[in-house]
Structure formats: structure tokens, C-alpha cells
Design an enzyme around this catalytic site. Structure first.
Site, PDB file in Angstrom:
ATOM      1  CG  LEU A  17      -1.850   1.192   1.375  1.00 41.93           C
ATOM      2  CD1 LEU A  17      -2.814   1.321   0.187  1.00 41.93           C
ATOM      3  CD2 LEU A  17      -2.646   1.107   2.686  1.00 41.93           C
ATOM      4  CG  ASP A  55      13.551   0.596  11.663  1.00 45.13           C
ATOM      5  OD1 ASP A  55      12.382   0.534  12.122  1.00 45.13           O
ATOM      6  OD2 ASP A  55      14.388  -0.306  11.828  1.00 45.13           O
ATOM      7  CB  SER A 129      -6.875  -2.700  10.019  1.00 44.34           C
ATOM      8  OG  SER A 129      -7.610  -3.853   9.686  1.00 44.34           O
ATOM      9  CE1 TYR A 142      -1.784  -5.636  11.133  1.00 39.99           C
ATOM     10  CE2 TYR A 142      -4.124  -6.158  11.010  1.00 39.99           C
ATOM     11  CZ  TYR A 142      -3.031  -5.463  10.547  1.00 39.99           C
ATOM     12  OH  TYR A 142      -3.167  -4.582   9.491  1.00 39.99           O
ATOM     13  CE  LYS A 146      -2.394  -1.890  11.450  1.00 42.81           C
ATOM     14  NZ  LYS A 146      -1.806  -0.670  10.862  1.00 42.81           N
TER      15      LYS A 146
HETATM   16  N1  LIG Z   1      -2.839  -5.846   3.574  1.00 43.25           N
HETATM   17  C1  LIG Z   1      -4.002  -5.721   4.203  1.00 43.25           C
HETATM   18  O1  LIG Z   1      -4.930  -6.524   4.057  1.00 43.25           O
HETATM   19  C2  LIG Z   1      -4.218  -4.547   5.135  1.00 43.25           C
HETATM   20  C3  LIG Z   1      -5.532  -4.268   5.560  1.00 43.25           C
HETATM   21  C4  LIG Z   1      -5.756  -3.174   6.406  1.00 43.25           C
HETATM   22  C5  LIG Z   1      -4.706  -2.386   6.797  1.00 43.25           C
HETATM   23  N2  LIG Z   1      -3.432  -2.682   6.370  1.00 43.25           N
HETATM   24  C6  LIG Z   1      -2.347  -1.808   6.829  1.00 43.25           C
HETATM   25  O2  LIG Z   1      -1.814  -1.153   5.688  1.00 43.25           O
HETATM   26  C7  LIG Z   1      -0.444  -0.800   5.941  1.00 43.25           C
HETATM   27  C8  LIG Z   1       0.420  -1.273   4.783  1.00 43.25           C
HETATM   28  O3  LIG Z   1       0.367  -2.687   4.741  1.00 43.25           O
HETATM   29  P1  LIG Z   1       0.683  -3.539   3.439  1.00 43.25           P
HETATM   30  O4  LIG Z   1      -0.482  -4.405   3.215  1.00 43.25           O
HETATM   31  O5  LIG Z   1       1.174  -2.671   2.363  1.00 43.25           O
HETATM   32  O6  LIG Z   1       1.859  -4.455   4.030  1.00 43.25           O
HETATM   33  P2  LIG Z   1       3.224  -4.984   3.404  1.00 43.25           P
HETATM   34  O7  LIG Z   1       3.049  -5.245   1.966  1.00 43.25           O
HETATM   35  O8  LIG Z   1       3.647  -6.075   4.317  1.00 43.25           O
HETATM   36  O9  LIG Z   1       4.216  -3.717   3.556  1.00 43.25           O
HETATM   37  C9  LIG Z   1       4.540  -3.240   4.833  1.00 43.25           C
HETATM   38  C10 LIG Z   1       5.466  -2.057   4.685  1.00 43.25           C
HETATM   39  O10 LIG Z   1       5.773  -1.557   6.006  1.00 43.25           O
HETATM   40  C11 LIG Z   1       7.195  -1.493   6.109  1.00 43.25           C
HETATM   41  N3  LIG Z   1       7.629  -1.616   7.506  1.00 43.25           N
HETATM   42  C12 LIG Z   1       7.413  -2.626   8.375  1.00 43.25           C
HETATM   43  N4  LIG Z   1       8.014  -2.361   9.544  1.00 43.25           N
HETATM   44  C13 LIG Z   1       8.623  -1.156   9.415  1.00 43.25           C
HETATM   45  C14 LIG Z   1       9.398  -0.353  10.262  1.00 43.25           C
HETATM   46  N5  LIG Z   1       9.718  -0.716  11.508  1.00 43.25           N
HETATM   47  N6  LIG Z   1       9.847   0.852   9.804  1.00 43.25           N
HETATM   48  C15 LIG Z   1       9.546   1.244   8.540  1.00 43.25           C
HETATM   49  N7  LIG Z   1       8.861   0.501   7.662  1.00 43.25           N
HETATM   50  C16 LIG Z   1       8.387  -0.680   8.112  1.00 43.25           C
HETATM   51  C17 LIG Z   1       7.698  -2.618   5.234  1.00 43.25           C
HETATM   52  O11 LIG Z   1       9.076  -2.433   4.974  1.00 43.25           O
HETATM   53  P3  LIG Z   1      10.068  -3.687   4.594  1.00 43.25           P
HETATM   54  O12 LIG Z   1       9.897  -3.941   3.116  1.00 43.25           O
HETATM   55  O13 LIG Z   1      11.413  -3.163   4.986  1.00 43.25           O
HETATM   56  O14 LIG Z   1       9.626  -4.856   5.435  1.00 43.25           O
HETATM   57  C18 LIG Z   1       6.795  -2.427   4.032  1.00 43.25           C
HETATM   58  O15 LIG Z   1       7.254  -1.347   3.249  1.00 43.25           O
HETATM   59  C19 LIG Z   1      -0.087  -1.439   7.279  1.00 43.25           C
HETATM   60  O16 LIG Z   1      -0.187  -0.469   8.310  1.00 43.25           O
HETATM   61  C20 LIG Z   1      -1.153  -2.508   7.443  1.00 43.25           C
HETATM   62  O17 LIG Z   1      -1.359  -2.848   8.803  1.00 43.25           O
HETATM   63  C21 LIG Z   1      -3.163  -3.726   5.536  1.00 43.25           C
END
Ligand SMILES: NC(=O)c1ccc[n+]([C@@H]2O[C@H](COP(=O)([O-])OP(=O)(O)OC[C@H]3O[C@@H](n4cnc5c(N)ncnc54)[C@H](OP(=O)(O)O)[C@@H]3O)[C@@H](O)[C@H]2O)c1
Length: 236
Positions: A17, A55, A129, A142, A146
Site C-alpha cells: 500500500l 525505520d 484497519s 494484530y 491496531k
Molecule cells: N494488507 C491488508 O490486508 C491490510 C488491511 C488493512 C490495513 N493494512 C495496513 O496497511 C499498511 C500497509 O500494509 P501492506 O499491506 O502494504 O503491508 P506490506 O506489503 O507487508 O508492507 C509493509 C510495509 O511496512 C514497512 N515496515 C514494516 N516495519 C517497518 C518499520 N519498523 N519501519 C519502517 N517501515 C516498516 C515494510 O518495509 P520492509 O519492506 O522493509 O519490510 C513495508 O514497506 C499497514 O499499516 C497494514 O497494517 C493492511
């Protein structure tokens, strides 16, 4: 706020995202987008995009980023982790990391950028979320993290209003990213969710519900929070 001429910082911008939010911000006319990533080698060069080592679990990284990006007008707290499952079987290390990043890191990122946001009369968008609203036991830890982040978002909204900074809460449903790759369910594309989030932001909504699954679950929660809790519990 409007994205045209905004200076946006997206945490976790290298994939999922976060990457889609960078693209959507540029499409809506952002002047500059800081792409925050733990590892700069994961970012490709792009016009109007400034790579920023970030980070959110590391206070020194946050302080350095705040110094390098003093012109931020929109902080998008997107970085997050999903490592665990049930509250009974997740390891203590998984539980600790989910709270470290999703709760404490997200709060620390906001605090690091408060001086810039106050100076620039900016805004914060916290990516929460639908499982912030009620617990989904299959993602029990999780969901709890959240939910804590949602509560902190409400506190920040009141505190930062006094400084002229708006705070928005986003409640997406399942998004088609690495985070839920292994889960069989309907998912919305990151591009559609990113667009939905920025439309909600431009409409100045406190709560932004960017996709169809989220709208259905949010409506359930508005009718009766226990109805949403029962529905999420039935999903495992
Ligand atoms: N996917 C879903 O179904 C969903 C639904 C609702 C909400 N969300 C929320 O949407 C957001 C984005 O999720 P996503 O689905 O895009 O997940 P994702 O594909 O797993 O990507 C997560 C991102 O967060 C970064 N990250 C993790 N820990 C970090 C840290 N300590 N410092 C800086 N960056 C960090 C990761 O970096 P690295 O590449 O270095 O690991 C990656 O760029 C999250 O907050 C998630 O909880 C997701």
C-alpha cells in the site's frame, strides 16, 4: 487537505500500500513525496520522489528523517507488520514486534514530525484497519495492536487540533499485498485503496473507509459494534 502542491511522507513506501500511496499522491499533484523505507536499495528513482531512510522502530532513524524532511505537510503512517495469529499461539517475540511497530513506532513517527506539521499546518493519516474496530481472533494480536493505534489516533486528533494539525484515521479491509498473501479472501488492489484513502483525505473526513469490504464492515460497526465483533469472530 488537498494533495496538489502537498509535501507527503509515506512510511513503508517501498512495497504494498505504501508504494501505491506514493503513486497516488504524485497523480494528485503532490509537489514532493518522501518515500520512507528501512532499506533505500528497495526504492527505484522517480521524479518528485525523495528516498528517505526510515525505520519507525528506531528513534535515531526517526530523528534523522525529521531533520531531512522539514517541509512535510502530510505524514502518512503506513508502515506496519502482521506476524502473528491467535493470541494463544503467537510467540512473545511476535506479539512484542506487532506492538513495537504498529503502536509504539507509529506514535513515535508522529511525534518526530509534530514540529514540522505544526509549522506547516499539516495533517496526519494513520493507516489502521477494519480490525481496529473489533477483534478478528485469527489475527488477534494484530487486531489488538491496531485497536491501540486507533485509540492513540483519537488522542492525537484532540491534542494536535490545538496545534492546527488534522489527524485522519483510515480503516481499510483486506488489501492485495504481501501482508495477507497467504490468506484466501476477497482483497482490494493497493492502487484502489490508496486512491480511496486520498479521496477521503481531500474530503477532510475523520474516518476514511476506502474500499467495499471496509464499507460493509464499518456500516455493521455503526449499527452495533457487537455485530461486527461476531462477524469477525466467525471468520476465524
Ligand atoms: N494488507 C491488508 O490486508 C491490510 C488491511 C488493512 C490495513 N493494512 C495496513 O496497511 C499498511 C500497509 O500494509 P501492506 O499491506 O502494504 O503491508 P506490506 O506489503 O507487508 O508492507 C509493509 C510495509 O511496512 C514497512 N515496515 C514494516 N516495519 C517497518 C518499520 N519498523 N519501519 C519502517 N517501515 C516498516 C515494510 O518495509 P520492509 O519492506 O522493509 O519490510 C513495508 O514497506 C499497514 O499499516 C497494514 O497494517 C493492511
Amino acid at each position: 487537505m488537498k494533495l496538489a502542491n502537498a509535501t507527503v511522507l509515506v512510511t513503508g513506501a517501498n512495497r504494498g500500500l505504501g508504494r501505491a500511496l506514493v503513486t497516488a499522491s504524485l497523480a494528485l499533484g503532490a509537489r514532493r513525496v518522501y518515500a520512507g523505507s528501512r532499506d533505500l536499495s528497495k526504492l527505484s528513482p522517480e521524479d518528485r520522489v525523495v528516498p528517505l531512510q526510515l525505520d519507525i522502530d528506531d528513534p535515531r532513524s526517526l530523528a534523522a528523517a525529521a531533520e531531512r524532511a522539514p517541509d512535510v505537510t502530510l505524514l502518512v503512517n503506513n508502515a506496519g507488520v502482521l506476524l502473528s495469529g491467535s493470541v494463544l499461539t503467537s510467540s512473545p517475540a511476535q506479539i512484542a514486534q506487532e506492538f513495537t511497530t504498529n503502536v509504539f513506532g507509529t506514535l513515535a513517527a508522529t511525534r518526530a514530525f509534530v514540529p514540522a506539521l505544526e509549522r506547516n499546518k499539516g495533517a496526519v493519516l494513520n493507516v489502521l484497519s477494519v480490525v481496529s474496530l473489533a477483534n478478528m481472533p485469527g489475527l488477534g494480536v494484530y487486531s489488538a495492536a491496531k485497536a491501540a493505534s486507533y485509540s492513540l489516533t483519537q488522542a492525537l486528533r484532540a491534542d494536535l487540533a490545538k496545534l492546527g494539525v488534522r489527524v485522519h484515521a483510515a480503516f481499510p479491509g483486506a488489501i492485495d499485498t504481501d501482508m495477507v498473501r497467504a490468506m484466501e479472501m476477497a482483497k482490494t488492489s493497493p492502487a484502489d485503496v490508496a486512491n480511496g484513502l486520498l479521496v477521503g483525505l481531500e474530503q477532510d473526513r475523520d474516518d476514511i473507509i476506502p474500499d467495499a469490504m471496509a464499507r460493509e464492515l464499518y456500516a455493521m460497526w455503526e449499527r452495533d459494534p457487537r455485530e461486527l465483533a461476531r462477524a469477525l469472530a466467525s471468520m476465524g
